[in-house]
Motif scaffolding. Structure first.
Motif, PDB file in Angstrom:
ATOM      1  N   LEU A 176       0.724  -1.035   0.002  1.00  0.00           N
ATOM      2  CA  LEU A 176       0.025  -0.098  -0.047  1.00  0.00           C
ATOM      3  C   LEU A 176       0.800   1.187   0.204  1.00  0.00           C
ATOM      4  N   ARG A 177       0.543   2.076  -0.907  1.00  0.00           N
ATOM      5  CA  ARG A 177       1.352   3.414  -0.917  1.00  0.00           C
ATOM      6  C   ARG A 177       0.764   4.379   0.140  1.00  0.00           C
ATOM      7  N   LYS A 178       1.370   5.362   0.290  1.00  0.00           N
ATOM      8  CA  LYS A 178       0.816   6.334   1.477  1.00  0.00           C
ATOM      9  C   LYS A 178      -0.476   6.963   1.073  1.00  0.00           C
ATOM     10  N   ASP A 179      -0.952   7.054  -0.436  1.00  0.00           N
ATOM     11  CA  ASP A 179      -2.215   7.471  -0.557  1.00  0.00           C
ATOM     12  C   ASP A 179      -3.169   6.323  -0.653  1.00  0.00           C
ATOM     13  N   GLY A 180      -2.820   4.939  -0.185  1.00  0.00           N
ATOM     14  CA  GLY A 180      -3.830   4.184  -0.288  1.00  0.00           C
ATOM     15  C   GLY A 180      -3.884   3.188  -1.445  1.00  0.00           C
ATOM     16  N   THR A 181      -3.339   3.727  -2.498  1.00  0.00           N
ATOM     17  CA  THR A 181      -3.439   2.941  -3.651  1.00  0.00           C
ATOM     18  C   THR A 181      -2.377   1.813  -3.782  1.00  0.00           C
ATOM     19  N   VAL A 182      -2.593   0.784  -4.591  1.00  0.00           N
ATOM     20  CA  VAL A 182      -1.794  -0.640  -4.367  1.00  0.00           C
ATOM     21  C   VAL A 182      -0.543  -0.378  -5.308  1.00  0.00           C
ATOM     22  N   LEU A 183       0.415  -0.927  -4.754  1.00  0.00           N
ATOM     23  CA  LEU A 183       1.820  -0.891  -5.625  1.00  0.00           C
ATOM     24  C   LEU A 183       2.134  -2.374  -5.723  1.00  0.00           C
ATOM     25  N   TRP A 184       1.893  -2.951  -6.938  1.00  0.00           N
ATOM     26  CA  TRP A 184       2.189  -4.442  -7.213  1.00  0.00           C
ATOM     27  C   TRP A 184       3.911  -4.393  -7.344  1.00  0.00           C
ATOM     28  N   THR A 185       4.583  -5.298  -6.689  1.00  0.00           N
ATOM     29  CA  THR A 185       5.920  -5.499  -6.552  1.00  0.00           C
ATOM     30  C   THR A 185       6.234  -6.931  -6.952  1.00  0.00           C
ATOM     31  N   LEU A 186       7.302  -6.977  -7.717  1.00  0.00           N
ATOM     32  CA  LEU A 186       8.075  -8.609  -7.799  1.00  0.00           C
ATOM     33  C   LEU A 186       9.187  -8.354  -6.696  1.00  0.00           C
ATOM     34  N   THR A 187       9.242  -9.019  -5.488  1.00  0.00           N
ATOM     35  CA  THR A 187       9.900  -8.842  -4.541  1.00  0.00           C
ATOM     36  C   THR A 187      10.820 -10.060  -4.387  1.00  0.00           C
ATOM     37  N   SER A 188      12.197  -9.908  -4.460  1.00  0.00           N
ATOM     38  CA  SER A 188      13.087 -10.900  -4.150  1.00  0.00           C
ATOM     39  C   SER A 188      13.659 -10.561  -2.794  1.00  0.00           C
ATOM     40  N   ALA A 189      13.313 -11.614  -1.660  1.00  0.00           N
ATOM     41  CA  ALA A 189      13.601 -11.385  -0.416  1.00  0.00           C
ATOM     42  C   ALA A 189      14.599 -12.667  -0.013  1.00  0.00           C
ATOM     43  N   THR A 190      15.564 -11.938   0.825  1.00  0.00           N
ATOM     44  CA  THR A 190      16.701 -13.052   1.502  1.00  0.00           C
ATOM     45  C   THR A 190      16.885 -12.844   2.848  1.00  0.00           C
ATOM     46  N   PRO A 191      16.913 -14.121   3.653  1.00  0.00           N
ATOM     47  CA  PRO A 191      17.139 -13.730   5.088  1.00  0.00           C
ATOM     48  C   PRO A 191      18.500 -13.230   5.362  1.00  0.00           C
ATOM     49  N   LEU A 192      18.438 -12.333   6.485  1.00  0.00           N
ATOM     50  CA  LEU A 192      20.054 -11.982   6.974  1.00  0.00           C
ATOM     51  C   LEU A 192      20.001 -12.779   8.343  1.00  0.00           C
ATOM     52  N   PHE A 193      21.452 -13.219   8.523  1.00  0.00           N
ATOM     53  CA  PHE A 193      21.745 -13.925   9.737  1.00  0.00           C
ATOM     54  C   PHE A 193      23.056 -12.988  10.442  1.00  0.00           C
ATOM     55  N   ASP A 194      23.149 -12.821  11.741  1.00  0.00           N
ATOM     56  CA  ASP A 194      24.270 -12.522  12.232  1.00  0.00           C
ATOM     57  C   ASP A 194      25.457 -13.276  12.295  1.00  0.00           C
ATOM     58  N   PRO A 195      26.805 -13.068  12.722  1.00  0.00           N
ATOM     59  CA  PRO A 195      28.022 -13.869  12.465  1.00  0.00           C
ATOM     60  C   PRO A 195      27.654 -15.361  13.551  1.00  0.00           C
ATOM     61  N   ALA A 196      26.708 -15.291  14.494  1.00  0.00           N
ATOM     62  CA  ALA A 196      26.395 -16.406  15.133  1.00  0.00           C
ATOM     63  C   ALA A 196      25.584 -17.227  14.643  1.00  0.00           C
ATOM     64  N   GLY A 197      24.944 -16.710  13.423  1.00  0.00           N
ATOM     65  CA  GLY A 197      23.892 -17.660  12.799  1.00  0.00           C
ATOM     66  C   GLY A 197      22.430 -17.457  12.996  1.00  0.00           C
ATOM     67  N   ASN A 198      22.315 -16.130  13.915  1.00  0.00           N
ATOM     68  CA  ASN A 198      21.083 -15.900  14.196  1.00  0.00           C
ATOM     69  C   ASN A 198      20.273 -14.897  13.148  1.00  0.00           C
ATOM     70  N   TYR A 199      18.939 -15.203  13.079  1.00  0.00           N
ATOM     71  CA  TYR A 199      18.343 -14.396  12.009  1.00  0.00           C
ATOM     72  C   TYR A 199      18.099 -13.005  12.708  1.00  0.00           C
ATOM     73  N   SER A 200      18.542 -12.132  11.765  1.00  0.00           N
ATOM     74  CA  SER A 200      18.530 -10.615  12.206  1.00  0.00           C
ATOM     75  C   SER A 200      17.675  -9.775  11.201  1.00  0.00           C
ATOM     76  N   GLY A 201      17.096 -10.560  10.249  1.00  0.00           N
ATOM     77  CA  GLY A 201      16.261  -9.757   9.447  1.00  0.00           C
ATOM     78  C   GLY A 201      16.232 -10.296   8.105  1.00  0.00           C
ATOM     79  N   ALA A 202      15.707  -9.300   7.229  1.00  0.00           N
ATOM     80  CA  ALA A 202      15.753  -9.631   5.717  1.00  0.00           C
ATOM     81  C   ALA A 202      15.938  -8.389   4.826  1.00  0.00           C
ATOM     82  N   LEU A 203      16.431  -8.799   3.542  1.00  0.00           N
ATOM     83  CA  LEU A 203      16.759  -7.805   2.688  1.00  0.00           C
ATOM     84  C   LEU A 203      15.997  -8.190   1.557  1.00  0.00           C
ATOM     85  N   ALA A 204      15.458  -7.204   0.959  1.00  0.00           N
ATOM     86  CA  ALA A 204      14.423  -7.325   0.052  1.00  0.00           C
ATOM     87  C   ALA A 204      14.627  -6.291  -1.307  1.00  0.00           C
TER      88      ALA A 204
END
Length: 181
Positions: free
Chosen positions: A122-150
């Motif tokens: 959803l855009r700020k104005d409420g309209t729909v934004l269709w995306t092709l999203t490539s998402a990858t998990p991120l892990f810290d050096p200890a191997g714990n999930y720390s988020g994602a990059l898209a």
């Protein structure tokens, strides 16, 4: 004899011995450290420039699914400012009926799965934004999930064209049924 100029870190202290006061100094060559620090700054600047000039939206979220970083292309796509995004949950950018699906996608990131999906934001104005999203998990050096990059590409025009084509095909199918052709 050759002269070499070094950058040094100096630590000095006063040492008192009977009938004398001495200054003791320790000199550490930090030239190599300075070169490494400059190389790191150059590398960070290069990657920052790549993120900022990318035509695709780049979005980083933390382990709780909160916005951490969005490049200029993402902000433009969403019609938002960096201040609008700060501290917001990823779910804030989706219609409420999509929240269970988005939470499922986040669970897949936490389990280490990277994937590509067509996602309506959803855009700020409420309209729909269709995306092709490539998402990858991120892990810290200890191997714990720390988020994602898209990485997000705007496919709104394509989705609208597909819907228009589908409507026309449905209309033609109905004409064929009515006319028996």
């Amino acid at each position: 004899f050759p002269v070499t100029i070094l950058t040094v870190d100096v630590t000095a202290s006063i040492v008192q011995i009977p009938h004398e006061v001495l200054i003791q100094g320790i000199f550490r060559d930090v030239s190599q450290r300075q070169v490494m620090e400059q190389n790191l700054r150059n590398s960070e600047a290069k990657y920052r420039q790549i993120i900022e000039v990318s035509q695709e939206g780049i979005w980083v979220i933390d382990a709780q699914g909160n916005h951490q970083l969005g490049n200029a292309a993402l902000l433009t796509m969403l019609g938002r400012t960096a201040e609008d995004m700060t501290g917001r949950s990823l779910l804030d950018f989706f219609a409420p009926e999509l929240h269970p699906h988005i939470q499922e996608l986040l669970a897949r990131r936490k389990s280490g799965i990277a994937e590509v999906n067509e996602v309506p934001l959803l855009r700020k104005d409420g309209t729909v934004l269709w995306t092709l999203t490539s998402a990858t998990p991120l892990f810290d050096p200890a191997g714990n999930y720390s988020g994602a990059l898209a990485m997000l590409a705007d496919i709104t025009d394509r989705k609208l064209a597909e819907a228009t084509l589908q409507s026309k095909n449905t209309f033609l199918d109905l004409i064929c049924i009515v006319t028996g052709k």
